[in-house]
Design a protein around this motif. Structure first.
Motif, mmCIF file in Angstrom:
data_model
loop_
_atom_site.group_PDB
_atom_site.id
_atom_site.type_symbol
_atom_site.label_atom_id
_atom_site.label_comp_id
_atom_site.label_asym_id
_atom_site.label_seq_id
_atom_site.Cartn_x
_atom_site.Cartn_y
_atom_site.Cartn_z
ATOM 1 N N ALA A 106 4.777 3.976 12.497
ATOM 2 C CA ALA A 106 4.804 3.149 11.279
ATOM 3 C C ALA A 106 3.430 2.607 10.898
ATOM 4 O O ALA A 106 3.307 1.899 9.905
ATOM 5 C CB ALA A 106 5.796 2.002 11.451
ATOM 6 N N HIS A 107 2.402 2.952 11.680
ATOM 7 C CA HIS A 107 1.045 2.541 11.329
ATOM 8 C C HIS A 107 0.493 3.528 10.308
ATOM 9 O O HIS A 107 0.469 4.722 10.540
ATOM 10 C CB HIS A 107 0.154 2.520 12.576
ATOM 11 C CG HIS A 107 -1.259 2.160 12.274
ATOM 12 N ND1 HIS A 107 -2.319 2.935 12.670
ATOM 13 C CD2 HIS A 107 -1.796 1.113 11.610
ATOM 14 C CE1 HIS A 107 -3.440 2.375 12.276
ATOM 15 N NE2 HIS A 107 -3.157 1.277 11.629
ATOM 16 N N TRP A 108 0.069 3.018 9.177
ATOM 17 C CA TRP A 108 -0.463 3.851 8.103
ATOM 18 C C TRP A 108 -1.655 3.134 7.495
ATOM 19 O O TRP A 108 -1.520 2.362 6.538
ATOM 20 C CB TRP A 108 0.627 4.116 7.071
ATOM 21 C CG TRP A 108 0.314 5.198 6.098
ATOM 22 C CD1 TRP A 108 -0.598 6.196 6.226
ATOM 23 C CD2 TRP A 108 0.927 5.384 4.831
ATOM 24 N NE1 TRP A 108 -0.581 7.004 5.121
ATOM 25 C CE2 TRP A 108 0.356 6.529 4.243
ATOM 26 C CE3 TRP A 108 1.918 4.710 4.129
ATOM 27 C CZ2 TRP A 108 0.727 6.997 3.001
ATOM 28 C CZ3 TRP A 108 2.289 5.182 2.899
ATOM 29 C CH2 TRP A 108 1.703 6.314 2.345
ATOM 30 N N PRO A 109 -2.870 3.361 8.047
ATOM 31 C CA PRO A 109 -4.047 2.618 7.571
ATOM 32 C C PRO A 109 -4.393 2.892 6.116
ATOM 33 O O PRO A 109 -5.020 2.055 5.466
ATOM 34 C CB PRO A 109 -5.168 3.081 8.509
ATOM 35 C CG PRO A 109 -4.671 4.272 9.214
ATOM 36 C CD PRO A 109 -3.178 4.267 9.134
ATOM 37 N N GLU A 110 -3.994 4.032 5.572
ATOM 38 C CA GLU A 110 -4.312 4.381 4.183
ATOM 39 C C GLU A 110 -3.637 3.463 3.171
ATOM 40 O O GLU A 110 -3.986 3.468 1.999
ATOM 41 C CB GLU A 110 -3.899 5.827 3.884
ATOM 42 C CG GLU A 110 -4.690 6.856 4.655
ATOM 43 C CD GLU A 110 -4.166 7.083 6.077
ATOM 44 O OE1 GLU A 110 -3.075 6.580 6.421
ATOM 45 O OE2 GLU A 110 -4.870 7.730 6.844
ATOM 46 N N VAL A 111 -2.662 2.680 3.609
ATOM 47 C CA VAL A 111 -1.928 1.818 2.683
ATOM 48 C C VAL A 111 -2.780 0.623 2.235
ATOM 49 O O VAL A 111 -2.440 -0.058 1.288
ATOM 50 C CB VAL A 111 -0.583 1.371 3.315
ATOM 51 C CG1 VAL A 111 -0.789 0.252 4.306
ATOM 52 C CG2 VAL A 111 0.417 0.961 2.266
ATOM 53 N N GLY A 112 -3.911 0.374 2.901
ATOM 54 C CA GLY A 112 -4.752 -0.773 2.540
ATOM 55 C C GLY A 112 -4.196 -2.041 3.165
ATOM 56 O O GLY A 112 -3.612 -2.011 4.234
ATOM 57 N N HIS A 113 -4.357 -3.151 2.500
ATOM 58 C CA HIS A 113 -3.873 -4.427 3.034
ATOM 59 C C HIS A 113 -2.498 -4.747 2.477
ATOM 60 O O HIS A 113 -2.313 -5.692 1.732
ATOM 61 C CB HIS A 113 -4.853 -5.560 2.711
ATOM 62 C CG HIS A 113 -6.157 -5.428 3.413
ATOM 63 N ND1 HIS A 113 -6.265 -5.357 4.776
ATOM 64 C CD2 HIS A 113 -7.424 -5.323 2.948
ATOM 65 C CE1 HIS A 113 -7.514 -5.233 5.125
ATOM 66 N NE2 HIS A 113 -8.252 -5.204 4.026
ATOM 67 N N GLY A 114 -1.516 -3.966 2.879
ATOM 68 C CA GLY A 114 -0.157 -4.188 2.421
ATOM 69 C C GLY A 114 0.810 -3.364 3.240
ATOM 70 O O GLY A 114 0.459 -2.810 4.266
ATOM 71 N N SER A 115 2.030 -3.311 2.767
ATOM 72 C CA SER A 115 3.086 -2.553 3.424
ATOM 73 C C SER A 115 3.841 -1.756 2.368
ATOM 74 O O SER A 115 4.014 -2.229 1.248
ATOM 75 C CB SER A 115 4.061 -3.495 4.136
ATOM 76 O OG SER A 115 3.385 -4.278 5.099
ATOM 77 N N VAL A 116 4.276 -0.568 2.737
ATOM 78 C CA VAL A 116 5.084 0.249 1.832
ATOM 79 C C VAL A 116 6.182 0.928 2.643
ATOM 80 O O VAL A 116 6.058 1.120 3.850
ATOM 81 C CB VAL A 116 4.243 1.332 1.101
ATOM 82 C CG1 VAL A 116 3.220 0.713 0.195
ATOM 83 C CG2 VAL A 116 3.599 2.279 2.073
ATOM 84 N N TYR A 117 7.255 1.282 1.968
ATOM 85 C CA TYR A 117 8.309 2.063 2.607
ATOM 86 C C TYR A 117 7.971 3.542 2.473
ATOM 87 O O TYR A 117 7.447 3.983 1.454
ATOM 88 C CB TYR A 117 9.669 1.779 1.954
ATOM 89 C CG TYR A 117 10.246 0.459 2.383
ATOM 90 C CD1 TYR A 117 10.946 0.359 3.575
ATOM 91 C CD2 TYR A 117 10.075 -0.681 1.614
ATOM 92 C CE1 TYR A 117 11.468 -0.854 3.986
ATOM 93 C CE2 TYR A 117 10.592 -1.894 2.018
ATOM 94 C CZ TYR A 117 11.291 -1.971 3.204
ATOM 95 O OH TYR A 117 11.799 -3.177 3.611
#
Length: 79
Positions: A42-53
């Motif tokens: 569930a780690h996705w650094p490309e998302v920036g400073h946030g969370s997405v499904y």
């Protein structure tokens, strides 16, 4: 008639990803179906400073009326 034991079912599992403090799970089919063991990070650094499904897609083979899945949180993280 009885369902074909070689029929495949497409499953989509939606989960939250984020740039920090996220873990990894191992997914297994236990009873009533078959699938290869899979890990979901569930780690996705490309998302920036946030969370997405996001969605993990996989096939279940030989699914019957009941298919038991196991999701085990691993003692590991890539974040």
């Amino acid at each position: 008639g009885e369902a074909n034991v070689f029929s495949a079912v497409h499953l989509a599992l939606e989960y939250l990803t984020s740039y920090e403090r996220m873990g990894i799970v191992e997914l297994r089919c236990l009873r009533g179906c078959a699938c290869p063991p899979q890990t979901i990070d569930a780690h996705w650094p490309e998302v920036g400073h946030g969370s997405v499904y996001t969605t993990h897609h996989f096939l279940i083979i030989g699914a019957k009326a009941a298919c038991e899945l196991q999701l085990q949180v691993l003692n590991a993280t890539s974040s």
